[in-house]
Design a protein around this motif. Sequence first.
Motif, PDB file in Angstrom:
ATOM      1  N   UNK A  69       4.994 -23.035  10.539  1.00 54.76           N
ATOM      2  CA  UNK A  69       4.247 -22.701  11.739  1.00 54.76           C
ATOM      3  C   UNK A  69       3.768 -21.252  11.647  1.00 54.76           C
ATOM      4  N   UNK A  70       2.482 -21.046  11.875  1.00 54.23           N
ATOM      5  CA  UNK A  70       1.901 -19.721  11.707  1.00 54.23           C
ATOM      6  C   UNK A  70       1.565 -19.043  13.029  1.00 54.23           C
ATOM      7  N   UNK A  71       0.909 -19.760  13.956  1.00 53.62           N
ATOM      8  CA  UNK A  71       0.516 -19.127  15.216  1.00 53.62           C
ATOM      9  C   UNK A  71       0.079 -20.200  16.201  1.00 53.62           C
ATOM     10  N   UNK A  72       0.179 -19.878  17.480  1.00 55.47           N
ATOM     11  CA  UNK A  72      -0.278 -20.779  18.537  1.00 55.47           C
ATOM     12  C   UNK A  72      -1.610 -20.298  19.085  1.00 55.47           C
ATOM     13  N   UNK A  73      -2.508 -21.238  19.361  1.00 53.41           N
ATOM     14  CA  UNK A  73      -3.799 -20.921  19.968  1.00 53.41           C
ATOM     15  C   UNK A  73      -3.759 -21.033  21.488  1.00 53.41           C
ATOM     16  N   UNK A  97      -8.355 -17.215  25.142  1.00 49.11           N
ATOM     17  CA  UNK A  97      -9.647 -17.609  25.719  1.00 49.11           C
ATOM     18  C   UNK A  97     -10.777 -17.538  24.714  1.00 49.11           C
ATOM     19  N   UNK A  98     -10.712 -16.601  23.776  1.00 50.12           N
ATOM     20  CA  UNK A  98     -11.788 -16.441  22.795  1.00 50.12           C
ATOM     21  C   UNK A  98     -11.754 -17.515  21.710  1.00 50.12           C
ATOM     22  N   UNK A  99     -10.690 -18.327  21.705  1.00 51.14           N
ATOM     23  CA  UNK A  99     -10.582 -19.419  20.729  1.00 51.14           C
ATOM     24  C   UNK A  99     -10.370 -20.738  21.461  1.00 51.14           C
ATOM     25  N   UNK A 100     -11.046 -20.885  22.594  1.00 52.48           N
ATOM     26  CA  UNK A 100     -10.940 -22.089  23.406  1.00 52.48           C
ATOM     27  C   UNK A 100     -11.697 -23.243  22.746  1.00 52.48           C
ATOM     28  N   UNK A 101     -11.134 -24.448  22.820  1.00 52.68           N
ATOM     29  CA  UNK A 101     -11.837 -25.649  22.366  1.00 52.68           C
ATOM     30  C   UNK A 101     -11.508 -26.044  20.939  1.00 52.68           C
ATOM     31  N   UNK A 160      -4.640 -13.332  15.935  1.00 57.31           N
ATOM     32  CA  UNK A 160      -5.457 -14.301  16.662  1.00 57.31           C
ATOM     33  C   UNK A 160      -5.561 -13.942  18.142  1.00 57.31           C
ATOM     34  N   UNK A 161      -4.453 -13.533  18.737  1.00 53.30           N
ATOM     35  CA  UNK A 161      -4.449 -13.231  20.175  1.00 53.30           C
ATOM     36  C   UNK A 161      -5.313 -12.023  20.516  1.00 53.30           C
ATOM     37  N   UNK A 162      -5.506 -11.116  19.573  1.00 50.92           N
ATOM     38  CA  UNK A 162      -6.295  -9.906  19.839  1.00 50.92           C
ATOM     39  C   UNK A 162      -7.758 -10.048  19.447  1.00 50.92           C
ATOM     40  N   UNK A 163      -8.156 -11.245  18.976  1.00 50.62           N
ATOM     41  CA  UNK A 163      -9.552 -11.446  18.577  1.00 50.62           C
ATOM     42  C   UNK A 163     -10.460 -11.361  19.807  1.00 50.62           C
ATOM     43  N   UNK A 164     -11.445 -10.463  19.791  1.00 55.12           N
ATOM     44  CA  UNK A 164     -12.278 -10.282  20.988  1.00 55.12           C
ATOM     45  C   UNK A 164     -13.378 -11.318  21.154  1.00 55.12           C
ATOM     46  N   UNK A 165     -13.588 -12.157  20.149  1.00 61.01           N
ATOM     47  CA  UNK A 165     -14.693 -13.110  20.209  1.00 61.01           C
ATOM     48  C   UNK A 165     -16.015 -12.454  19.858  1.00 61.01           C
TER      49      UNK A 165
END
Length: 471
Positions: A271-275, A279-283, A316-321
């Motif tokens: 397990x690497x990370x949860x999405x 919000x920037x990785x929605x869908x 991933x959590x800090x990705x601004x989109x």
Amino acid sequence: MIRATSFNGKTVAVFGLGGSGIASARSLLAGGATVAAWDDGEAGRSAAAREGVPLVDLAEADWSQFSALVLAPGVPLTHPEPHWTVRKAQDSGVEIIGDIEIFARERAAQAPDAPFIGITGTNGKSTTTALIAHILRHAGRDVQLGGNIGRAVLTLEDPAPERCHVIELSSFQIDLTPTLKPTVGVMLNVTPDHLDRHGTIENYAAVKERLVDGAEVAAVGLDDEFGLAMLQRRIQKAPAIAFSAEKSIAPGYSLLDDTIICSNREALAVKLASLGGIATLRGKHNAQNALAAVAAVRECLNWIGQSSDLDWQGALASFPGLPHRMEEIGRIGNVLFVNDSKATNADSTEKALLSFPRDVFWIAGGKPKAGGISALEKYFGGVAKVYLIGESSEDFAQTLEGKVTFERSGTLDAAVAAAARDAKASTGAEPVVLLSPACASYDQFRNFEVRGDAFRKLVEAVPGVAMRGAK
């Protein structure tokens, strides 16, 4: 700037003097080449002249003197018919390449083992490219980002063993890069697009597959038939890894609920990370983008012998989109405004409608593409109302008639005002005013960025709106 030393002492024709064309000319000049540059438009020629690029009317030039024609990616190579410069080059036996090919040759000459991740696909290229760069920067790596996103590739810093180039590649660019050989080549998906430039979807997919074929390691999405076929051909001859947002795979990268996992051939999963909650990785489409990005970074670091034990969750959590790609730009109470101007075809808009399955006040339209929005009919149940803009309005109205409420707003300003009014009156838990045009912008705006910026300004002017990131 990357200097095109591989053309030192040679004479090179450059056609198409937008950003990448001017960058190519300057790179060639800095590398010791003689340049003959031209553009069909006065604006392009004037811009090049201001940059000190030598202009030569290629229609009157002696093509026997040229070692290569560097063609801007927007200039037709094959369809609907070759540009006149392409015919002249072919008649004279002059090779035709693009700026990515110059980069590939310089990397091969200067630092052939320098990390290079190339990304292509019909949808999600820019988000995946930006996310790969973000993950690497989050880990403290030296990253150069460009190509079909942001900066022209030849304006970046030179390839080096400690520096990773993360390059988005359109089919037009791949078509002009015969020696493309990235460390990792990412192929996201193939859906109908740019058929006016490639003739058929099979031709289009074949161009995309060149990235898969040329990579040291190929990372291929399995969520469409073209990707699956590419992977099956690739694994017979060279290293490849798969990723899928729709099915569990081993070996490869997939989802367990919202969690990215990497499985080996024995189906042992890490397990690497949860999405969840990002919000920037929605869908689901962004889940595919995230899977591709994680796969690309891990496989690249493993290939070059470096640790791939990174803070995946933090990255991933800090990705601004990215702007214009399902970008949450503002709110009024529980009403959310989303700028998805980059959705220039129905397939892209499908991703947005899947991500916001109810209470959607949808602004759609522009310069239509083949097929219109008929493929989106199964999502109309979640759409509260549609606001039609641009020259596609009547065609879209025929598709919507009797299925969902709509109005012909005509222009974006009228659509935003009406959608904001109706969304504020909605009783939904989180009404969404969604600009996701499913069309090109060229009927009313210069490009999708200008359209998205216009939407942002119109939303900002709505009374009571709180813009995201505003202080």
